[in-house]
Motif scaffolding. Structure first.
Motif, PDB file in Angstrom:
ATOM      1  N   ARG A 152       0.837  -1.201   0.000  1.00 17.05           N
ATOM      2  CA  ARG A 152       0.000   0.000   0.000  1.00 17.05           C
ATOM      3  C   ARG A 152       0.874   1.255   0.000  1.00 17.05           C
TER       4      ARG A 152
ATOM      5  N   THR B 284     -13.629   1.510   9.258  1.00 17.43           N
ATOM      6  CA  THR B 284     -13.795   0.783   8.000  1.00 17.43           C
ATOM      7  C   THR B 284     -12.480   0.708   7.233  1.00 17.43           C
ATOM      8  N   LEU B 285     -11.732   1.812   7.237  1.00 24.31           N
ATOM      9  CA  LEU B 285     -10.465   1.881   6.514  1.00 24.31           C
ATOM     10  C   LEU B 285      -9.303   1.297   7.312  1.00 24.31           C
ATOM     11  N   ASP B 286      -9.612   0.787   8.516  1.00 26.87           N
ATOM     12  CA  ASP B 286      -8.628   0.116   9.361  1.00 26.87           C
ATOM     13  C   ASP B 286      -7.478   1.043   9.749  1.00 26.87           C
TER      14      ASP B 286
ATOM     15  N   ILE C 262      -8.687  10.527   6.713  1.00 24.53           N
ATOM     16  CA  ILE C 262      -9.600   9.582   6.066  1.00 24.53           C
ATOM     17  C   ILE C 262      -9.534   9.740   4.550  1.00 24.53           C
TER      18      ILE C 262
ATOM     19  N   ALA D 277      -6.494   8.060   3.214  1.00 23.97           N
ATOM     20  CA  ALA D 277      -6.642   6.606   3.195  1.00 23.97           C
ATOM     21  C   ALA D 277      -7.548   6.164   2.047  1.00 23.97           C
ATOM     22  N   LEU D 278      -8.569   6.941   1.723  1.00 25.99           N
ATOM     23  CA  LEU D 278      -9.457   6.598   0.610  1.00 25.99           C
ATOM     24  C   LEU D 278      -8.714   6.540  -0.710  1.00 25.99           C
TER      25      LEU D 278
ATOM     26  N   ALA E 156      -7.510   3.008  -0.990  1.00 26.48           N
ATOM     27  CA  ALA E 156      -8.335   1.940  -0.424  1.00 26.48           C
ATOM     28  C   ALA E 156      -8.978   1.091  -1.519  1.00 26.48           C
TER      29      ALA E 156
ATOM     30  N   LEU F 245     -14.440  -0.657   0.122  1.00 21.88           N
ATOM     31  CA  LEU F 245     -14.323   0.172   1.325  1.00 21.88           C
ATOM     32  C   LEU F 245     -14.654   1.632   0.998  1.00 21.88           C
ATOM     33  N   VAL F 246     -14.225   2.087  -0.173  1.00 21.25           N
ATOM     34  CA  VAL F 246     -14.543   3.456  -0.593  1.00 21.25           C
ATOM     35  C   VAL F 246     -16.058   3.645  -0.635  1.00 21.25           C
TER      36      VAL F 246
ATOM     37  N   VAL G 159     -17.654   3.802   2.874  1.00 18.27           N
ATOM     38  CA  VAL G 159     -17.418   5.074   3.565  1.00 18.27           C
ATOM     39  C   VAL G 159     -18.268   6.183   2.956  1.00 18.27           C
TER      40      VAL G 159
END
Length: 472
Positions: A126, A233-235, A251, A254-255, A258, A262-263, A266
């Motif tokens: 990642r 949700t995004l851990d 956040i 992270a999106l 992701a 998950l996107v 959220v």
């Protein structure tokens, strides 16, 4: 003056730019020559997981890596850099600290330390995905360092397949895992970074940072409980996220990397709390995320190639809007980027007629009069360096030779435009070296998942839903 081995190296004095103030405030540990991100995996498996022999070998590897990191940090700080590296032993599936996303988007250079354990480390992939995208998108200096692994091992690993780090020139560490070998490796890396630092891009406020800022602006209008659910949700590392001065930005960052499921989770959760304006904005930013970063990086890389070569990429779909969204992800939402939909290449027309129709569309969109000779159009476009132009062309009903001929002629007439050519996955046109696959492979089930994501996302702000099987 810093003495690295036998080679004296003088730290460069760089003329610092003036990044966006919000971004500057987030940058971890600002330093004179800029911040260097060190990507690595220090996670140690247990004796029960590995067995005695491999457990002992792992211990030698990790002791060597720790010494490389320790010495490298010392050398780079002495040379005038600031350093970011995570000293925790992350485990597969562990939450990633939001500060990592800040560092990934603020660093001026990155070193990727690849040992045998890094080849399949999910959280490290990642990190490297973001770093390699920034490398292509705006010249981030990324240095892969092979620690007793071969280039072939990297190429065949999950890291190589998913991030493309294997195609970048790498430094090879000296053989051995002694303390002396670790010192020599650290000196090799430091010497390289000092020598290259004068060429680093000055502006760290890249289009992807602008994308994150735009999404964060939308998220700021959601409730604190919704933001916390998004972080879960995004851990993200919740204790670190709760201490953040800008939780919405964490956040959004992270999106950016992701998984699309998950996107959607959220965005769906927060959208109903936003005004129509912010609903539409966050959905517009999220739609291109159906394509992962490596696909976007492939498209973005095409715009940096020499004119007339490498500027065509393939996408195994007939959905024009998937091609357009891929271009938008490649430009990271850059407001100066243009995505132009060309007429379909189809029917029994001659190659000249097919080129002529696309030529007319591009001239109209780029404000070139019909009477302007092709050579003048070409000359004018060559004088627009850095402008991001993408054109989406569907060619599924003509033979591969026609597809290649039309593509080649449009590349010659319109240098700088990246052509995203849509066709079915079995088309022989994709075997041509002049067209690079943006998603390879792109199987039917992956396309269906992408179409479903776009379809479900499009209706969140109450707008027109794009049906899964729609041509629009």
């Amino acid at each position: 003056m810093l003495q690295l081995g036998r080679t004296p190296v003088t730290a460069y004095s760089l003329r610092q730019g003036l990044p966006n103030q919000r971004n500057a405030e987030r940058s971890p540990r600002p330093g004179g020559l800029g911040m260097v991100f060190l990507s690595h995996t220090s996670r140690r498996h247990t004796l029960e997981e590995l067995g005695a022999e491999e457990f002992e070998a792992q211990g030698i590897r990790k002791d060597y890596l720790a010494e490389v990191l320790r010495k490298l940090e010392e050398l780079l700080r002495d040379a005038g850099f600031s350093i970011w590296w995570d000293r925790r032993d992350l485990r597969p599936g562990d939450a990633i600290d939001p500060t990592i996303y800040k560092a990934l988007n603020a660093c001026r250079a990155a070193v990727v330390l690849i040992d045998a354990d890094a080849l399949n480390a999910a959280y490290m992939r990642r990190e490297v995905n973001i770093l390699t995208f920034r490398h292509v998108e705006h010249g981030l200096h990324v240095v892969p360092v092979l620690l007793q692994v071969s280039a072939e091992q990297v190429r065949d690993s999950a890291m190589g397949r998913e991030t493309g780090i294997d195609i970048q020139l790498a430094l090879h560490a000296p053989n051995g895992r002694s303390e002396q070998a670790a010192r020599e490796t650290a000196e090799l890396i430091a010497r390289h970074l000092v020598a290259e630092s004068a060429t680093w891009a000055q502006d760290i406020y890249s289009p992807e940072n602008m994308w994150i800022d735009d999404v964060a602006l939308c998220l700021q209008h959601a409730s604190s409980s919704a933001l916390r659910r998004a972080a879960e949700t995004l851990d993200l590392d919740l204790p670190a996220w709760e201490r953040s001065a800008d939780p919405a930005w964490d956040i959004a960052a992270a999106l950016w990397s992701a998984e699309r499921d998950l996107v959607h989770e959220v965005v769906e959760d927060v959208a109903h709390q936003l005004t129509r304006e912010f609903q539409e904005r966050i959905v517009t930013h999220a739609l291109p995320l159906w394509a992962h970063l490596r696909a976007a990086r492939t498209v973005r890389a095409a715009s940096t190639e020499v004119s007339g070569t490498g500027r065509a990429v393939s996408l195994a779909t007939r959905r024009l809007w998937l091609g357009e969204l891929l271009a938008k992800r490649a430009s990271a939402g850059n407001r100066r980027a243009r995505v132009i939909r060309l007429v379909d290449v189809h029917g029994e027309s001659t190659i000249q007629d097919l080129v002529g129709r696309s030529d007319a569309t591009l001239r109209r969109e780029l404000n070139f009069p019909v009477e302007t000779p092709p050579e003048e159009v070409t000359a004018a476009l060559r004088q627009r360096p850095g402008q991001q132009l993408y054109a989406v062309l569907r060619s599924e009903t003509v033979n591969p030779a026609t597809t290649l001929a039309v593509t080649r002629e449009l590349q010659n007439r319109f240098p700088g435009i990246v052509l995203i050519v849509l066709n079915h996955s079995s088309s022989a046109a994709w075997t041509a070296p002049s067209i690079t696959p943006a998603l390879d492979p792109f199987p039917p089930e992956e396309e269906r998942a992408a179409r479903r994501f776009v379809s479900e996302m499009s209706e969140l702000p109450g707008g027109k839903k794009i049906e899964v099987d729609s041509e629009e």
